[in-house]
Design a protein around this motif. Structure first.
Motif, PDB file in Angstrom:
ATOM      1  N   TRP A 251       0.822  -1.209   0.000  1.00 48.49           N
ATOM      2  CA  TRP A 251       0.000   0.000   0.000  1.00 48.49           C
ATOM      3  C   TRP A 251       0.859   1.263   0.000  1.00 48.49           C
ATOM      4  O   TRP A 251       0.501   2.261  -0.623  1.00 48.49           O
ATOM      5  CB  TRP A 251      -0.973   0.011   1.173  1.00 48.49           C
ATOM      6  CG  TRP A 251      -2.002   1.079   1.022  1.00 48.49           C
ATOM      7  CD1 TRP A 251      -2.160   2.197   1.774  1.00 48.49           C
ATOM      8  CD2 TRP A 251      -2.998   1.152  -0.002  1.00 48.49           C
ATOM      9  NE1 TRP A 251      -3.212   2.967   1.311  1.00 48.49           N
ATOM     10  CE2 TRP A 251      -3.735   2.345   0.207  1.00 48.49           C
ATOM     11  CE3 TRP A 251      -3.337   0.342  -1.085  1.00 48.49           C
ATOM     12  CZ2 TRP A 251      -4.785   2.723  -0.619  1.00 48.49           C
ATOM     13  CZ3 TRP A 251      -4.394   0.710  -1.902  1.00 48.49           C
ATOM     14  CH2 TRP A 251      -5.089   1.896  -1.669  1.00 48.49           C
ATOM     15  N   GLN A 252       1.973   1.237   0.702  1.00 40.85           N
ATOM     16  CA  GLN A 252       2.890   2.378   0.683  1.00 40.85           C
ATOM     17  C   GLN A 252       3.339   2.659  -0.758  1.00 40.85           C
ATOM     18  O   GLN A 252       3.381   3.817  -1.198  1.00 40.85           O
ATOM     19  CB  GLN A 252       4.109   2.096   1.560  1.00 40.85           C
ATOM     20  CG  GLN A 252       5.091   3.248   1.672  1.00 40.85           C
ATOM     21  CD  GLN A 252       4.723   4.268   2.738  1.00 40.85           C
ATOM     22  OE1 GLN A 252       3.971   3.971   3.654  1.00 40.85           O
ATOM     23  NE2 GLN A 252       5.264   5.472   2.631  1.00 40.85           N
ATOM     24  N   ILE A 253       3.642   1.609  -1.484  1.00 44.21           N
ATOM     25  CA  ILE A 253       4.085   1.767  -2.878  1.00 44.21           C
ATOM     26  C   ILE A 253       2.954   2.305  -3.744  1.00 44.21           C
ATOM     27  O   ILE A 253       3.164   3.176  -4.599  1.00 44.21           O
ATOM     28  CB  ILE A 253       4.612   0.417  -3.415  1.00 44.21           C
ATOM     29  CG1 ILE A 253       5.907   0.032  -2.682  1.00 44.21           C
ATOM     30  CG2 ILE A 253       4.858   0.487  -4.921  1.00 44.21           C
ATOM     31  CD1 ILE A 253       6.393  -1.371  -2.975  1.00 44.21           C
ATOM     32  N   VAL A 254       1.731   1.810  -3.535  1.00 42.82           N
ATOM     33  CA  VAL A 254       0.580   2.295  -4.303  1.00 42.82           C
ATOM     34  C   VAL A 254       0.415   3.798  -4.129  1.00 42.82           C
ATOM     35  O   VAL A 254       0.257   4.548  -5.101  1.00 42.82           O
ATOM     36  CB  VAL A 254      -0.712   1.564  -3.882  1.00 42.82           C
ATOM     37  CG1 VAL A 254      -1.949   2.299  -4.403  1.00 42.82           C
ATOM     38  CG2 VAL A 254      -0.711   0.132  -4.399  1.00 42.82           C
ATOM     39  N   LEU A 259       0.331   9.271  -5.852  1.00 43.31           N
ATOM     40  CA  LEU A 259       0.506  10.682  -5.474  1.00 43.31           C
ATOM     41  C   LEU A 259       1.998  11.013  -5.417  1.00 43.31           C
ATOM     42  O   LEU A 259       2.528  11.399  -4.370  1.00 43.31           O
ATOM     43  CB  LEU A 259      -0.161  10.952  -4.111  1.00 43.31           C
ATOM     44  CG  LEU A 259      -1.675  10.726  -4.062  1.00 43.31           C
ATOM     45  CD1 LEU A 259      -2.186  10.805  -2.627  1.00 43.31           C
ATOM     46  CD2 LEU A 259      -2.409  11.731  -4.939  1.00 43.31           C
ATOM     47  N   PRO A 260       2.701  10.899  -6.543  1.00 41.76           N
ATOM     48  CA  PRO A 260       4.162  11.071  -6.527  1.00 41.76           C
ATOM     49  C   PRO A 260       4.601  12.481  -6.183  1.00 41.76           C
ATOM     50  O   PRO A 260       5.743  12.679  -5.756  1.00 41.76           O
ATOM     51  CB  PRO A 260       4.564  10.706  -7.966  1.00 41.76           C
ATOM     52  CG  PRO A 260       3.355  10.989  -8.788  1.00 41.76           C
ATOM     53  CD  PRO A 260       2.199  10.614  -7.906  1.00 41.76           C
ATOM     54  N   GLU A 261       3.725  13.469  -6.356  1.00 44.55           N
ATOM     55  CA  GLU A 261       4.092  14.853  -6.061  1.00 44.55           C
ATOM     56  C   GLU A 261       4.315  15.093  -4.571  1.00 44.55           C
ATOM     57  O   GLU A 261       4.872  16.122  -4.183  1.00 44.55           O
ATOM     58  CB  GLU A 261       3.019  15.810  -6.587  1.00 44.55           C
ATOM     59  CG  GLU A 261       1.646  15.635  -5.974  1.00 44.55           C
ATOM     60  CD  GLU A 261       0.768  14.659  -6.734  1.00 44.55           C
ATOM     61  OE1 GLU A 261      -0.464  14.859  -6.761  1.00 44.55           O
ATOM     62  OE2 GLU A 261       1.302  13.670  -7.295  1.00 44.55           O
ATOM     63  N   PHE A 262       3.905  14.123  -3.739  1.00 42.03           N
ATOM     64  CA  PHE A 262       4.076  14.283  -2.297  1.00 42.03           C
ATOM     65  C   PHE A 262       5.163  13.375  -1.738  1.00 42.03           C
ATOM     66  O   PHE A 262       5.172  13.061  -0.548  1.00 42.03           O
ATOM     67  CB  PHE A 262       2.736  14.019  -1.581  1.00 42.03           C
ATOM     68  CG  PHE A 262       1.616  14.882  -2.092  1.00 42.03           C
ATOM     69  CD1 PHE A 262       1.800  16.247  -2.260  1.00 42.03           C
ATOM     70  CD2 PHE A 262       0.388  14.333  -2.419  1.00 42.03           C
ATOM     71  CE1 PHE A 262       0.775  17.052  -2.746  1.00 42.03           C
ATOM     72  CE2 PHE A 262      -0.637  15.126  -2.905  1.00 42.03           C
ATOM     73  CZ  PHE A 262      -0.446  16.488  -3.066  1.00 42.03           C
ATOM     74  N   GLY A 263       6.088  12.964  -2.602  1.00 41.37           N
ATOM     75  CA  GLY A 263       7.157  12.075  -2.163  1.00 41.37           C
ATOM     76  C   GLY A 263       7.997  12.643  -1.031  1.00 41.37           C
ATOM     77  O   GLY A 263       8.358  11.930  -0.090  1.00 41.37           O
ATOM     78  N   GLU A 264       8.300  13.948  -1.100  1.00 40.31           N
ATOM     79  CA  GLU A 264       9.090  14.575  -0.030  1.00 40.31           C
ATOM     80  C   GLU A 264       8.375  14.479   1.308  1.00 40.31           C
ATOM     81  O   GLU A 264       9.000  14.250   2.352  1.00 40.31           O
ATOM     82  CB  GLU A 264       9.337  16.045  -0.349  1.00 40.31           C
ATOM     83  CG  GLU A 264      10.391  16.336  -1.386  1.00 40.31           C
ATOM     84  CD  GLU A 264      10.594  17.836  -1.530  1.00 40.31           C
ATOM     85  OE1 GLU A 264      11.537  18.363  -0.905  1.00 40.31           O
ATOM     86  OE2 GLU A 264       9.806  18.487  -2.254  1.00 40.31           O
TER      87      GLU A 264
END
Length: 281
Positions: A251-254, A259-264
């Motif tokens: 689920w963390q990977i999903v 929502l890759p824009e919130f990776g930081e």
């Protein structure tokens, strides 16, 4: 719908009768949810949480938010203690019951479906001026930071918000270790948008069943909007992963891919949860 035309004082009695009837007809599918005839669901809950979900669904319906699937609110009323919410029933498979058999293609489809719907929600409701609050306009009441509601804290800026999300940065053991990595994100202004606030497999339904979804005939539907609110937009990703115990969990990977824009922010949250010595209770 006839329920909307009835005087409010009669509605709790009618809903109690439906619940009593449902007990003898196996309508109860969850301690707080009854599946009624005619494609309806009756949900009971504490007044505050149901009022918040009702407010979110009413807003979504009124705003004609596109590219987002959610239950249609039919009626809502309270007897002062319990709130009754009548909505459409989303008939299908719950993600938590079918993900064990997912293929790599299924995981990718899920990431894209979530990305499309959540991005649409956030973009269409994004604002730099909206108050940070629950969907109903009250103080945020969320288990990830329960102390906000307990202390009746009004968070007026995104900086106030993230200072409560990541407590203890000024403690001696955090000041020179994790604070330099997290504080810039606390200080960074970000838009506020309507967030579901509980994007997790148990709140995702594949209408018509997972096979229909795999075939591209349906899109997932987000249910249970009790924790929705007007939040700094990265909150969607943080809340969706806060009970994950491993960085490489499915689920963390999903969520990282959806929502890759919130990776930081996800990296900062993991750093805080693993190194701050602060406990969420």
């Amino acid at each position: 719908m006839i329920m909307k035309t009835l005087p409010s004082r009669f509605k709790p009695w009618i809903y109690r009768r439906l619940l009593s009837l449902g007990a003898s007809r196996s309508w109860c599918i969850h301690p707080a949810v009854h599946r009624l005839p005619f494609g309806l669901a009756l949900k009971t809950s504490a007044r505050e949480t149901s009022i918040n979900e009702t407010a979110a669904l009413r807003f979504l319906e009124a705003s004609k938010t596109v590219n987002l699937n959610f239950p249609f609110l039919v009626d809502s009323t309270t007897d002062g203690t319990i709130t009754y919410m009548l909505s459409t029933y989303i008939d299908g498979d719950c993600a938590c019951e079918v993900m064990e058999g997912f293929s790599s293609q299924d995981w990718r489809r899920l990431e894209l479906d979530l990305r499309g719907q959540l991005t649409s929600l956030h973009i269409q409701t994004s604002s730099h001026h909206h108050n940070i609050c629950s969907a109903a306009g009250g103080i945020i009441d969320d288990p990830r930071m329960s102390w906000v509601a307990e202390g009746a804290l009004e968070l007026t800026t995104t900086q106030d918000f993230f200072a409560q999300v990541w407590l203890g940065l000024d403690f001696p053991w955090n000041r020179d270790t994790i604070r330099p990595a997290i504080q810039p994100l606390v200080d960074r202004p970000v838009p506020v948008s309507l967030c579901h606030g509980d994007v997790y497999p148990r709140n995702i339904i594949f209408p018509g069943g997972v096979e229909a979804w795999r075939a591209g005939k349906t899109r997932l539907c987000l249910i249970d909007w009790e924790y929705s609110g007007w939040m700094p937009t990265p909150w969607e990703a943080l809340k969706a992963t806060f009970i994950e115990a491993e960085l490489d969990s499915e689920w963390q990977i999903v969520i990282c891919h959806a929502l890759p824009e919130f990776g930081e922010y996800l990296d900062a949250d993991w750093l805080w949860r693993s190194k701050s010595r602060m406990m969420i209770i």
